[in-house]
Motif scaffolding. Structure first.
Motif, PDB file in Angstrom:
ATOM      1  N   ALA A 149     -41.859-113.676  75.026  1.00 35.20           N
ATOM      2  CA  ALA A 149     -41.485-114.584  75.854  1.00 35.20           C
ATOM      3  C   ALA A 149     -40.211-114.854  76.068  1.00 35.20           C
ATOM      4  CB  ALA A 149     -42.584-115.773  75.343  1.00 35.20           C
ATOM      5  N   PHE A 150     -39.366-114.738  75.325  1.00 33.93           N
ATOM      6  CA  PHE A 150     -37.902-115.054  75.166  1.00 33.93           C
ATOM      7  C   PHE A 150     -37.410-113.852  76.244  1.00 33.93           C
ATOM      8  CE2 PHE A 150     -33.637-114.697  73.710  1.00 33.93           C
ATOM      9  CZ  PHE A 150     -33.162-115.924  73.991  1.00 33.93           C
ATOM     10  N   LEU A 151     -37.587-112.632  76.011  1.00 36.99           N
ATOM     11  CA  LEU A 151     -37.132-111.644  76.958  1.00 36.99           C
ATOM     12  C   LEU A 151     -37.403-111.746  78.060  1.00 36.99           C
ATOM     13  CD1 LEU A 151     -37.717-108.566  74.254  1.00 36.99           C
ATOM     14  CD2 LEU A 151     -35.705-109.967  74.385  1.00 36.99           C
ATOM     15  N   ARG A 152     -38.365-112.191  78.540  1.00 36.25           N
ATOM     16  CA  ARG A 152     -38.886-112.337  79.966  1.00 36.25           C
ATOM     17  C   ARG A 152     -38.132-113.357  80.727  1.00 36.25           C
ATOM     18  NH1 ARG A 152     -44.298-112.175  78.059  1.00 36.25           N
ATOM     19  NH2 ARG A 152     -44.477-114.664  78.222  1.00 36.25           N
ATOM     20  N   ARG A 153     -37.452-114.325  79.861  1.00 38.65           N
ATOM     21  CA  ARG A 153     -36.496-115.108  80.649  1.00 38.65           C
ATOM     22  C   ARG A 153     -35.257-114.949  80.739  1.00 38.65           C
ATOM     23  NH1 ARG A 153     -41.135-117.665  78.735  1.00 38.65           N
ATOM     24  NH2 ARG A 153     -41.780-119.619  79.480  1.00 38.65           N
ATOM     25  N   CYS A 154     -34.831-113.668  80.343  1.00 36.70           N
ATOM     26  CA  CYS A 154     -33.397-113.182  80.304  1.00 36.70           C
ATOM     27  C   CYS A 154     -33.142-111.911  81.053  1.00 36.70           C
ATOM     28  CB  CYS A 154     -32.958-112.902  78.892  1.00 36.70           C
ATOM     29  SG  CYS A 154     -33.166-114.444  77.696  1.00 36.70           S
ATOM     30  N   PHE A 155     -31.852-111.838  81.616  1.00 36.59           N
ATOM     31  CA  PHE A 155     -31.435-110.839  82.176  1.00 36.59           C
ATOM     32  C   PHE A 155     -30.810-109.875  80.884  1.00 36.59           C
ATOM     33  CE2 PHE A 155     -29.000-107.641  84.505  1.00 36.59           C
ATOM     34  CZ  PHE A 155     -29.596-107.217  85.465  1.00 36.59           C
ATOM     35  N   PHE A 156     -31.304-108.640  80.947  1.00 38.66           N
ATOM     36  CA  PHE A 156     -30.703-107.948  79.505  1.00 38.66           C
ATOM     37  C   PHE A 156     -29.583-106.784  79.897  1.00 38.66           C
ATOM     38  CE2 PHE A 156     -31.263-103.996  77.118  1.00 38.66           C
ATOM     39  CZ  PHE A 156     -31.062-104.606  75.742  1.00 38.66           C
ATOM     40  N   HIS A 157     -28.891-106.691  78.833  1.00 36.33           N
ATOM     41  CA  HIS A 157     -27.838-105.597  79.114  1.00 36.33           C
ATOM     42  C   HIS A 157     -27.465-105.253  77.766  1.00 36.33           C
ATOM     43  CE1 HIS A 157     -24.604-103.074  80.862  1.00 36.33           C
ATOM     44  NE2 HIS A 157     -24.075-103.530  79.615  1.00 36.33           N
ATOM     45  N   TYR A 158     -27.491-104.058  77.323  1.00 38.18           N
ATOM     46  CA  TYR A 158     -26.909-103.323  76.113  1.00 38.18           C
ATOM     47  C   TYR A 158     -25.502-102.751  76.357  1.00 38.18           C
ATOM     48  CZ  TYR A 158     -26.896-100.575  71.790  1.00 38.18           C
ATOM     49  OH  TYR A 158     -26.381-100.209  70.601  1.00 38.18           O
ATOM     50  N   ILE A 159     -24.732-102.995  75.567  1.00 35.63           N
ATOM     51  CA  ILE A 159     -23.452-102.597  75.703  1.00 35.63           C
ATOM     52  C   ILE A 159     -23.205-101.255  74.766  1.00 35.63           C
ATOM     53  CG2 ILE A 159     -21.008-103.053  75.295  1.00 35.63           C
ATOM     54  CD1 ILE A 159     -21.082-105.837  75.684  1.00 35.63           C
ATOM     55  N   LYS A 160     -23.175-100.231  75.505  1.00 35.49           N
ATOM     56  CA  LYS A 160     -23.138 -99.036  74.737  1.00 35.49           C
ATOM     57  C   LYS A 160     -21.815 -98.903  74.068  1.00 35.49           C
ATOM     58  CE  LYS A 160     -26.035 -96.723  78.126  1.00 35.49           C
ATOM     59  NZ  LYS A 160     -26.089 -95.648  79.179  1.00 35.49           N
ATOM     60  N   PHE A 161     -21.426 -98.107  72.963  1.00 37.62           N
ATOM     61  CA  PHE A 161     -20.271 -97.878  72.594  1.00 37.62           C
ATOM     62  C   PHE A 161     -19.528 -97.119  73.729  1.00 37.62           C
ATOM     63  CE2 PHE A 161     -16.668 -96.154  70.028  1.00 37.62           C
ATOM     64  CZ  PHE A 161     -16.610 -97.055  69.466  1.00 37.62           C
ATOM     65  N   PRO A 162     -18.210 -97.503  73.925  1.00 39.76           N
ATOM     66  CA  PRO A 162     -17.432 -96.875  74.903  1.00 39.76           C
ATOM     67  C   PRO A 162     -17.133 -95.496  74.854  1.00 39.76           C
ATOM     68  CG  PRO A 162     -16.228 -98.444  73.693  1.00 39.76           C
ATOM     69  CD  PRO A 162     -17.682 -98.657  73.138  1.00 39.76           C
ATOM     70  N   ASP A 163     -17.314 -94.766  75.804  1.00 39.51           N
ATOM     71  CA  ASP A 163     -16.782 -93.333  75.824  1.00 39.51           C
ATOM     72  C   ASP A 163     -15.246 -93.300  75.632  1.00 39.51           C
ATOM     73  OD1 ASP A 163     -15.530 -93.867  78.326  1.00 39.51           O
ATOM     74  OD2 ASP A 163     -17.558 -93.095  79.375  1.00 39.51           O
ATOM     75  N   HIS A 164     -14.888 -91.968  75.507  1.00 44.68           N
ATOM     76  CA  HIS A 164     -13.383 -91.709  75.298  1.00 44.68           C
ATOM     77  C   HIS A 164     -12.595 -92.415  76.229  1.00 44.68           C
ATOM     78  CE1 HIS A 164      -9.670 -89.856  74.379  1.00 44.68           C
ATOM     79  NE2 HIS A 164     -10.204 -89.375  72.990  1.00 44.68           N
ATOM     80  N   ASP A 165     -12.694 -92.238  77.614  1.00 44.01           N
ATOM     81  CA  ASP A 165     -12.045 -92.638  78.713  1.00 44.01           C
ATOM     82  C   ASP A 165     -11.911 -94.112  78.465  1.00 44.01           C
ATOM     83  OD1 ASP A 165     -11.076 -90.024  79.521  1.00 44.01           O
ATOM     84  OD2 ASP A 165     -12.766 -90.142  81.156  1.00 44.01           O
ATOM     85  N   THR A 166     -13.032 -94.872  78.450  1.00 47.10           N
ATOM     86  CA  THR A 166     -12.930 -96.214  78.544  1.00 47.10           C
ATOM     87  C   THR A 166     -12.380 -96.822  77.273  1.00 47.10           C
ATOM     88  OG1 THR A 166     -15.433 -95.992  79.724  1.00 47.10           O
ATOM     89  CG2 THR A 166     -14.885 -98.223  78.390  1.00 47.10           C
ATOM     90  N   LEU A 167     -12.515 -96.099  76.119  1.00 46.72           N
ATOM     91  CA  LEU A 167     -11.816 -96.739  74.872  1.00 46.72           C
ATOM     92  C   LEU A 167     -10.378 -96.623  75.108  1.00 46.72           C
ATOM     93  CD1 LEU A 167     -12.153 -98.059  72.306  1.00 46.72           C
ATOM     94  CD2 LEU A 167     -12.616 -95.750  71.137  1.00 46.72           C
ATOM     95  N   ARG A 168      -9.899 -95.559  75.739  1.00 48.80           N
ATOM     96  CA  ARG A 168      -8.676 -95.402  75.913  1.00 48.80           C
ATOM     97  C   ARG A 168      -7.929 -96.690  76.763  1.00 48.80           C
ATOM     98  NH1 ARG A 168      -4.439 -91.258  76.214  1.00 48.80           N
ATOM     99  NH2 ARG A 168      -5.941 -89.856  75.107  1.00 48.80           N
ATOM    100  N   LYS A 169      -9.024 -96.984  77.842  1.00 52.65           N
ATOM    101  CA  LYS A 169      -8.538 -98.247  78.641  1.00 52.65           C
ATOM    102  C   LYS A 169      -8.415 -99.521  77.875  1.00 52.65           C
ATOM    103  CE  LYS A 169     -10.360 -96.217  82.799  1.00 52.65           C
ATOM    104  NZ  LYS A 169     -11.482 -96.176  84.021  1.00 52.65           N
ATOM    105  N   ILE A 170      -9.358 -99.484  77.059  1.00 48.19           N
ATOM    106  CA  ILE A 170      -9.274-100.887  76.153  1.00 48.19           C
ATOM    107  C   ILE A 170      -8.299-100.779  75.238  1.00 48.19           C
ATOM    108  CG2 ILE A 170     -10.601-101.850  74.379  1.00 48.19           C
ATOM    109  CD1 ILE A 170     -13.248-100.860  75.274  1.00 48.19           C
ATOM    110  N   VAL A 171      -7.883 -99.852  74.574  1.00 48.66           N
ATOM    111  CA  VAL A 171      -6.613 -99.804  73.766  1.00 48.66           C
ATOM    112  C   VAL A 171      -5.440-100.000  74.500  1.00 48.66           C
ATOM    113  CG1 VAL A 171      -5.233 -98.283  72.367  1.00 48.66           C
ATOM    114  CG2 VAL A 171      -7.742 -98.044  71.951  1.00 48.66           C
ATOM    115  N   GLU A 172      -5.217 -99.580  75.770  1.00 46.40           N
ATOM    116  CA  GLU A 172      -4.007 -99.504  76.467  1.00 46.40           C
ATOM    117  C   GLU A 172      -3.753-101.120  77.077  1.00 46.40           C
ATOM    118  OE1 GLU A 172      -4.644 -96.727  79.476  1.00 46.40           O
ATOM    119  OE2 GLU A 172      -3.735 -95.269  78.346  1.00 46.40           O
ATOM    120  N   VAL A 173      -5.054-101.849  77.186  1.00 46.74           N
ATOM    121  CA  VAL A 173      -4.954-103.240  77.427  1.00 46.74           C
ATOM    122  C   VAL A 173      -4.142-104.001  76.145  1.00 46.74           C
ATOM    123  CG1 VAL A 173      -6.234-105.512  77.539  1.00 46.74           C
ATOM    124  CG2 VAL A 173      -6.909-103.225  79.170  1.00 46.74           C
TER     125      VAL A 173
END
Length: 280
Positions: A167-191
């Motif tokens: 009942a709680f899940l039905r009222r939400c918009f759901f998103h699962y944050i996947k562990f970042p891939d190599h390129d995304t993690l590189r961008k995060i580190v560079e920030v």
């Protein structure tokens, strides 16, 4: 009102879409993912990007949903009545407003973060269904109904420690944050570390992903932990050559930033021992 990420937070396309979908639908955004993948920071960055104040409710194992609405301090009222204090005549003096009440009565739109909802009792999400849906609640002690002046942007995080009610899940918009891939993690580190040398970053991330993918690892290191590790490598002025390992030492430099329990440390020590035996 649209979120497009910030200079300090790398938001993937699907995460950006999820945030904006929740804003458009006026539904809570339920964000799940491994600890350390930036769920809590997302709420702060959404507030910053949209120029909105943020109200943060950190949920603990003892937290009750009622605390998010208000708490009635009957003990203080009893004590004041014994002392003859006149303020006991107004029960409102003993109502402590919770985080939801603060968000509802704010003059403008706010971002409300309900952090780590899965830490609380299983009934906790169900007890908030009506308040998050109708954006109002009743104060029984005073007889008033508190309604949201403007619907807040609600972001709810979960580390997936326990299942949440349907009942709680039905009222939400759901998103699962996947562990970042190599390129995304590189961008995060560079920030976070814009001056890091490319060779050091490449070598460090290669070791990091090898460590994460090691079979038998009890706790995989997260994004926040690799950022801490790189901060230490930079503080020690290490370079890519310094990170090279031989068979006698399977543990990375300054591994205490990445491995957080003795079982995982022993795992890599055993790997080093086996490598030494095979090398004889």
């Amino acid at each position: 009102m649209r979120f497009d990420g910030t200079d300090d937070y790398v938001s993937t396309d699907d995460l950006t879409m999820a945030v904006n979908a929740a804003i458009t639908l006026e539904r809570p955004l339920l964000v799940k993912g491994e600890p350390g993948t930036g769920k809590t920071e997302l709420a702060r960055q959404v507030a910053q990007a949209l120029g909105l104040p943020m109200i943060e409710w950190n949920v603990k194992s003892t937290t009750k949903a009622q605390q998010g609405l208000y708490e009635y301090d009957a003990v203080s009222r009893l004590r004041d009545s014994q002392l003859g204090d006149e303020k006991v005549n107004d029960v409102a003096n003993y109502i402590r407003k919770g985080k939801l009440w603060q968000a509802f009565e704010a003059d403008g739109k706010v971002v409300l973060l309900i952090d780590e909802v899965d830490k609380a009792d299983i009934e906790f999400p169900n007890d908030l269904l009506q308040e998050l849906d109708k954006m109002e609640f009743h104060v029984y002690e005073t007889g008033e109904t508190v309604k949201a002046r403007q619907r807040p942007i609600v972001i709810i995080t979960s580390n997936n420690e326990k299942e949440l009610p349907d009942a709680f899940l039905r009222r939400c918009f759901f998103h699962y944050i996947k562990f970042p891939d190599h390129d995304t993690l590189r961008k995060i580190v560079e920030v976070h570390h814009p001056d890091i040398k490319p060779a050091l970053l490449t070598s460090a991330l290669t070791q990091f992903y090898e460590l994460r993918e090691q079979p038998g690892l009890k706790k995989k290191p997260s994004t926040s932990e690799v950022l801490d590790w790189l901060k230490l490598l930079l503080a020690e002025d290490l370079d890519a050559e310094d990170l090279k390992r031989d068979g006698a030492n399977a543990l990375p430099k300054l591994h205490g930033a990445l491995l957080k329990n003795e079982q995982d440390v022993h795992l890599f020590e055993r790997l080093a021992f086996m490598a030494r035996r095979q090398g004889r």
